[in-house]
Design an enzyme around this catalytic site. Structure first.
Site, PDB file in Angstrom:
ATOM      1  N   ASN A 213       0.848  -1.197   0.000  1.00 32.71           N
ATOM      2  CA  ASN A 213       0.000   0.000   0.000  1.00 32.71           C
ATOM      3  C   ASN A 213       0.881   1.244   0.000  1.00 32.71           C
ATOM      4  O   ASN A 213       2.101   1.153   0.104  1.00 32.71           O
ATOM      5  CB  ASN A 213      -0.966  -0.013   1.192  1.00 32.71           C
ATOM      6  N   ASP A 282      -4.785  -6.117   5.143  1.00 29.51           N
ATOM      7  CA  ASP A 282      -5.875  -6.920   5.704  1.00 29.51           C
ATOM      8  C   ASP A 282      -5.821  -8.359   5.194  1.00 29.51           C
ATOM      9  O   ASP A 282      -6.416  -9.251   5.778  1.00 29.51           O
ATOM     10  CB  ASP A 282      -7.231  -6.309   5.336  1.00 29.51           C
ATOM     11  N   LYS A 293      10.636 -16.628  -8.815  1.00 28.19           N
ATOM     12  CA  LYS A 293       9.731 -15.692  -9.485  1.00 28.19           C
ATOM     13  C   LYS A 293       8.696 -16.471 -10.290  1.00 28.19           C
ATOM     14  O   LYS A 293       9.072 -17.377 -11.054  1.00 28.19           O
ATOM     15  CB  LYS A 293      10.607 -14.835 -10.412  1.00 28.19           C
ATOM     16  N   PHE A 328      -5.759   3.887  13.978  1.00 24.75           N
ATOM     17  CA  PHE A 328      -5.987   4.860  12.908  1.00 24.75           C
ATOM     18  C   PHE A 328      -7.072   4.304  11.996  1.00 24.75           C
ATOM     19  O   PHE A 328      -7.183   3.096  11.820  1.00 24.75           O
ATOM     20  CB  PHE A 328      -4.699   5.091  12.100  1.00 24.75           C
ATOM     21  N   LYS A 343     -15.472   1.475  14.309  1.00 22.13           N
ATOM     22  CA  LYS A 343     -14.236   0.700  14.359  1.00 22.13           C
ATOM     23  C   LYS A 343     -13.608   0.786  15.752  1.00 22.13           C
ATOM     24  O   LYS A 343     -13.132  -0.199  16.299  1.00 22.13           O
ATOM     25  CB  LYS A 343     -13.275   1.273  13.318  1.00 22.13           C
ATOM     26  N   LYS A 347     -13.160  -2.470  18.067  1.00 22.85           N
ATOM     27  CA  LYS A 347     -11.821  -2.917  18.470  1.00 22.85           C
ATOM     28  C   LYS A 347     -11.501  -2.514  19.916  1.00 22.85           C
ATOM     29  O   LYS A 347     -10.376  -2.679  20.365  1.00 22.85           O
ATOM     30  CB  LYS A 347     -10.768  -2.348  17.521  1.00 22.85           C
TER      31      LYS A 347
HETATM   32  N1  CTP Z   1      -4.864  -2.815  11.761  1.00 17.44           N
HETATM   33  C1  CTP Z   1      -4.303  -3.829  12.517  1.00 17.44           C
HETATM   34  N2  CTP Z   1      -4.175  -5.080  11.997  1.00 17.44           N
HETATM   35  C2  CTP Z   1      -4.605  -5.344  10.743  1.00 17.44           C
HETATM   36  C3  CTP Z   1      -5.221  -4.328   9.973  1.00 17.44           C
HETATM   37  C4  CTP Z   1      -5.315  -3.076  10.513  1.00 17.44           C
HETATM   38  O1  CTP Z   1      -3.904  -3.594  13.651  1.00 17.44           O
HETATM   39  N3  CTP Z   1      -4.459  -6.560  10.264  1.00 17.44           N
HETATM   40  C5  CTP Z   1      -4.990  -1.490  12.363  1.00 17.44           C
HETATM   41  C6  CTP Z   1      -4.332  -0.362  11.611  1.00 17.44           C
HETATM   42  O2  CTP Z   1      -2.985  -0.182  12.044  1.00 17.44           O
HETATM   43  C7  CTP Z   1      -5.178   0.822  11.976  1.00 17.44           C
HETATM   44  C8  CTP Z   1      -6.561   0.227  12.209  1.00 17.44           C
HETATM   45  O3  CTP Z   1      -6.345  -1.167  12.372  1.00 17.44           O
HETATM   46  O4  CTP Z   1      -4.762   1.414  13.183  1.00 17.44           O
HETATM   47  C9  CTP Z   1      -7.564   0.467  11.120  1.00 17.44           C
HETATM   48  O5  CTP Z   1      -7.288  -0.296  10.033  1.00 17.44           O
HETATM   49  P1  CTP Z   1      -8.239  -0.320   8.746  1.00 17.44           P
HETATM   50  O6  CTP Z   1      -7.534  -1.144   7.748  1.00 17.44           O
HETATM   51  O7  CTP Z   1      -8.619   1.054   8.371  1.00 17.44           O
HETATM   52  O8  CTP Z   1      -9.511  -0.963   9.288  1.00 17.44           O
HETATM   53  P2  CTP Z   1      -9.893  -2.459   9.343  1.00 17.44           P
HETATM   54  O9  CTP Z   1      -9.301  -3.033  10.570  1.00 17.44           O
HETATM   55  O10 CTP Z   1      -9.491  -3.112   8.090  1.00 17.44           O
HETATM   56  O11 CTP Z   1     -11.456  -2.382   9.498  1.00 17.44           O
HETATM   57  P3  CTP Z   1     -12.587  -2.634   8.385  1.00 17.44           P
HETATM   58  O12 CTP Z   1     -12.133  -3.802   7.610  1.00 17.44           O
HETATM   59  O13 CTP Z   1     -13.771  -2.852   9.196  1.00 17.44           O
HETATM   60  O14 CTP Z   1     -12.660  -1.372   7.568  1.00 17.44           O
END
Ligand code: CTP
Length: 409
Positions: A213, A282, A293, A328, A343, A347
């Protein structure tokens, strides 16, 4: 409030932006600060020292002072002792280069080296000079040495070219200096241990490819640096950040979601505050990435993904009462704030910092951000500002929040 009677040592090096340093001097004075001025020989060719002397009310120090004043004090040490902060504006490529390399061949650079308080620089030069790798290397060295940089703006330069390199406007430099003066007096995180994640994880597909990302890590990095400045003991868990080391901050690399998960779980018991500023993927590959590769073929390539562990959720599950956990939320569109709040509740966080990824002028890779800080009991909107300023405001809220939480329990 800026501390009363702050004394600014204004170092002026030679470039067309010297005329803006006159305005800057006036702004410092209006903000209640005394200003002492040191000029390089070149700077005096743009604006005469008499202008600065008349406006500041103090003798301007020049190279041909000979280093020894009539009262036998040594100028470069004496000037430094008097000041709370040194501001070099404009800072030319030459002066910045010498500062980075430890060359002290005039009064301004010797004073810089003898100066033990905060230093702020406002670079000013031609676009190509600013972009030159040598210049950027020097800036990295200076940042790592603890120098604060007020980034140059973009616009029409004296040479007629449009680009980056124009000295920041005097009011931005004043704002940066005020911030540093306040911050240098803030020690509200002393005794606290802060674990911060930053950057974006990369989930490997094979030995050379990954799913990643656009997070630059600048927000988490600004938080780490600011927390350290306010007295905290800080560890930064970094995912693929290409930024110089933050002085005084312990750094650990965690390039993938799994590695970040393991590192955070391992460290969490030793920390008071966790700030998850990293953009954690995610999803990751549902099997071990292929060695070597994957070669191209004419067929479709199907990549199957599985969810990564939600680090924040796990952290909230195992956290002690006295620990404070911040997440965040990068969201966009209508109801974005409400989703961020959801969220936070899901969490079980103490705070979530929401930023709007629909905006192109803030967020990813930018030096600016605009956020809303949400807690279970309130909401603070922070207008567009440099990430350093946003970091300070987030930390103000965290410092208050953890204190309240600990007093209540
Ligand atoms: N985060 C985390 N572990 C993950 C993904 C995200 O700890 N595997 C944390 C990020 O560091 C951030 C927060 O979760 O502080 C929000 O992440 P975001 O990707 O915006 O939200 P999601 O957890 O994916 O929630 P949703 O799928 O419901 O949008």
């Amino acid at each position: 409030m800026v501390a009363k009677q702050a004394t600014v040592l204004l170092g002026v090096s030679g470039g067309i932006a010297v005329y803006k340093a006159v305005e800057l001097l006036r702004l410092f004075q209006r903000a209640g600060m005394d200003v002492r001025v040191i000029m390089t020989q070149k700077a005096t060719e743009f604006v005469g020292p008499m202008t600065f002397q008349t406006l500041s009310g103090f003798q301007v120090r020049l190279d041909n002072d000979g280093g020894l004043r009539q009262d036998s004090t040594i100028t470069h040490i004496e000037e430094g002792n008097l000041a709370d902060i040194m501001v070099i504006a404009p800072a030319t490529a030459n002066t910045l280069g010498k500062m980075a390399q430890g060359i002290a061949d005039n009064l301004l650079t010797t004073t810089y080296m003898a100066f033990s308080n905060t230093v702020v620089v406002a670079p000013a030069m031609n676009t190509n000079m600013w972009a030159h790798p040598a210049m950027q290397r020097n800036m990295d060295v200076l940042r790592a040495d603890g120098v604060y940089v007020v980034e140059p703006g973009t616009g029409e330069l004296a040479c007629g070219v449009y680009g980056s390199g124009r000295m920041a406007e005097p009011d931005s430099i004043l704002a940066a200096v005020k911030l540093r003066l306040q911050v240098d007096r803030k020690t509200d995180l002393r005794g606290l241990r802060v674990l911060i994640t930053a950057g974006g994880t990369r989930e490997p597909i094979d030995s050379v490819r990954y799913i990643g990302n656009r997070s630059s890590g600048k927000m988490g990095y600004a938080l780490a640096r600011a927390a350290h400045d306010r007295g905290a003991s800080v560890e930064l868990v970094k995912a693929n950040i290409d930024l110089p080391r933050a002085p005084g901050v312990r750094e650990t690399d965690a390039p993938t979601a799994d590695e970040m998960y393991r590192t955070v779980m391992d460290r969490l018991p030793d920390y008071d505050i966790l700030i998850m500023a990293a953009a954690v993927a995610d999803y990751k590959l549902d099997r071990n990435p292929q060695d070597g590769k994957i070669s191209k073929s004419r067929d479709d390539l199907n990549v199957c993904l599985q969810p990564t562990t939600d680090i924040l959720l796990q952290a909230s599950t195992i956290k002690r009462h006295d620990q404070y956990v911040v997440g965040f939320a990068a969201e966009y569109g209508p109801e974005a704030v409400a989703r961020a709040r959801g969220k936070m509740e899901r969490k079980r966080l103490d705070m979530i910092v929401f930023n709007d990824i629909a905006r192109r002028d803030i967020g990813f890779s930018s030096d600016y951000n605009e956020v809303t800080i949400l807690t279970p009991v309130g909401e603070t909107r922070v207008e567009r500002a440099p990430k350093e300023t946003i970091a300070e405001i987030i930390l103000d809220n965290i410092a208050r929040g953890i204190k309240q939480k600990r007093t209540a329990s």
